[in-house]
Design a protein around this motif. Structure first.
Motif, PDB file in Angstrom:
ATOM      1  N   LYS A   1     -48.433 127.173  24.544  1.00  0.00           N
ATOM      2  CA  LYS A   1     -49.048 126.291  23.561  1.00  0.00           C
ATOM      3  C   LYS A   1     -47.959 125.484  22.842  1.00  0.00           C
ATOM      4  O   LYS A   1     -46.972 126.044  22.372  1.00  0.00           O
ATOM      5  N   SER A   2     -48.155 124.169  22.773  1.00  0.00           N
ATOM      6  CA  SER A   2     -47.167 123.286  22.170  1.00  0.00           C
ATOM      7  C   SER A   2     -47.790 122.536  20.987  1.00  0.00           C
ATOM      8  O   SER A   2     -48.909 122.039  21.085  1.00  0.00           O
ATOM      9  N   ARG A   3     -47.038 122.457  19.879  1.00  0.00           N
ATOM     10  CA  ARG A   3     -47.492 121.737  18.686  1.00  0.00           C
ATOM     11  C   ARG A   3     -46.346 120.898  18.167  1.00  0.00           C
ATOM     12  O   ARG A   3     -45.182 121.272  18.279  1.00  0.00           O
ATOM     13  N   GLN A   4     -46.729 119.755  17.561  1.00  0.00           N
ATOM     14  CA  GLN A   4     -45.701 118.832  17.089  1.00  0.00           C
ATOM     15  C   GLN A   4     -46.010 118.369  15.678  1.00  0.00           C
ATOM     16  O   GLN A   4     -47.166 118.221  15.298  1.00  0.00           O
ATOM     17  N   GLN A   5     -44.953 118.114  14.904  1.00  0.00           N
ATOM     18  CA  GLN A   5     -45.056 117.555  13.565  1.00  0.00           C
ATOM     19  C   GLN A   5     -43.855 116.648  13.361  1.00  0.00           C
ATOM     20  O   GLN A   5     -42.849 116.776  14.053  1.00  0.00           O
ATOM     21  N   ARG A   6     -43.963 115.737  12.396  1.00  0.00           N
ATOM     22  CA  ARG A   6     -42.856 114.795  12.175  1.00  0.00           C
ATOM     23  C   ARG A   6     -42.480 114.732  10.695  1.00  0.00           C
ATOM     24  O   ARG A   6     -43.297 115.028   9.829  1.00  0.00           O
ATOM     25  N   LEU A   7     -41.252 114.327  10.447  1.00  0.00           N
ATOM     26  CA  LEU A   7     -40.732 114.124   9.106  1.00  0.00           C
ATOM     27  C   LEU A   7     -40.119 112.725   9.077  1.00  0.00           C
ATOM     28  O   LEU A   7     -39.228 112.430   9.870  1.00  0.00           O
ATOM     29  N   ILE A   8     -40.611 111.881   8.194  1.00  0.00           N
ATOM     30  CA  ILE A   8     -40.080 110.516   8.040  1.00  0.00           C
ATOM     31  C   ILE A   8     -39.050 110.538   6.913  1.00  0.00           C
ATOM     32  O   ILE A   8     -39.274 111.153   5.870  1.00  0.00           O
ATOM     33  N   PHE A   9     -37.912 109.852   7.109  1.00  0.00           N
ATOM     34  CA  PHE A   9     -36.885 109.806   6.068  1.00  0.00           C
ATOM     35  C   PHE A   9     -36.123 108.492   6.126  1.00  0.00           C
ATOM     36  O   PHE A   9     -36.184 107.761   7.116  1.00  0.00           O
ATOM     37  N   LEU A  10     -35.418 108.167   5.036  1.00  0.00           N
ATOM     38  CA  LEU A  10     -34.620 106.951   4.924  1.00  0.00           C
ATOM     39  C   LEU A  10     -33.145 107.310   4.972  1.00  0.00           C
ATOM     40  O   LEU A  10     -32.731 108.324   4.411  1.00  0.00           O
ATOM     41  N   VAL A  11     -32.342 106.448   5.601  1.00  0.00           N
ATOM     42  CA  VAL A  11     -30.894 106.650   5.658  1.00  0.00           C
ATOM     43  C   VAL A  11     -30.207 105.388   5.146  1.00  0.00           C
ATOM     44  O   VAL A  11     -30.608 104.274   5.481  1.00  0.00           O
ATOM     45  N   GLY A  12     -29.180 105.583   4.309  1.00  0.00           N
ATOM     46  CA  GLY A  12     -28.385 104.467   3.817  1.00  0.00           C
ATOM     47  C   GLY A  12     -28.978 103.764   2.615  1.00  0.00           C
ATOM     48  O   GLY A  12     -28.543 102.678   2.242  1.00  0.00           O
TER      49      GLY A  12
END
Length: 193
Positions: free
Chosen positions: A151-162
């Motif tokens: 079983k595979s699950r995915q999640q994401r994290l958005i972030f800013l650089v600079g």
């Protein structure tokens, strides 16, 4: 019997209340999601039933020992480390993928993958990905967990650089303070004159 007469607050008082309200809006709300002395700016991500702590690091001398989550203030090398909060993840593998926002117009192709780590067992502790970022922008960390059952699950994290968000907020607050003090000073001069 004396009657209490309530007048409208002065302009200076109203301006002060406005400043207090603006400062209260600038308080970083995600701080409630952080925990621990060593993880002051960690954030948490839930992938399926698994809760993970994500800590970000930069290695410039002035940022030594600081953790980041959604805002990395400088360009250069960043490291994102992922660790499970609960035991019993020995059969779970994690894949980390770093992507950069390259298109605002086409949501289906908005992010382009710039680095992908091979699957690592997360039960051993920490999994990480590092990359030297040379352009300011929006980035995304995709975290994929694959359990022993397949079983595979995915999640994401958005972030800013600079983007030095803290410095920008301090400059805005300073500008507002100067504006309010100037406004209150002019109001005081008009009352005297």
């Amino acid at each position: 019997m004396r009657h209490l007469i309530i007048n409208q607050p002065s302009k200076a008082c109203r301006a002060g209340l406005l400043i207090i309200a603006l400062f209260s809006l600038m308080i970083d709300q995600p701080v409630f999601a952080h925990a621990g002395v060593d993880h002051d700016n960690s954030c948490f991500l839930t992938v399926g039933d698994t809760r993970l702590r994500i800590s970000g690091y930069q290695f410039q001398p002035e940022l030594e020992g600081k953790h980041f989550c959604h805002f990395f203030p400088e360009l250069g090398q960043i490291v994102l480390a992922v660790e499970p909060l609960a035991e019993g993840q020995e059969k779970t593998w994690v894949t980390l993928e770093l992507a950069a926002l390259t298109s605002w117009l086409n949501p289906a192709e908005a992010f382009t993958v710039i680095k992908q780590q091979p699957a690592q067992p997360i039960g051993t502790g920490l999994a990480s990905i590092s990359q030297t970022i040379e352009q300011r922008g929006v980035y995304k960390l995709n975290v994929t967990l694959q359990e022993g059952s397949g079983k595979s699950r995915q999640q994401r994290l958005i972030f800013l650089v600079g983007i030095p968000v803290t410095k920008i907020l301090v400059m805005i607050a300073g500008g507002l303070l100067v504006f309010v003090l100037g406004f209150a000073g002019l109001s005081g001069l008009k009352k005297e004159g």
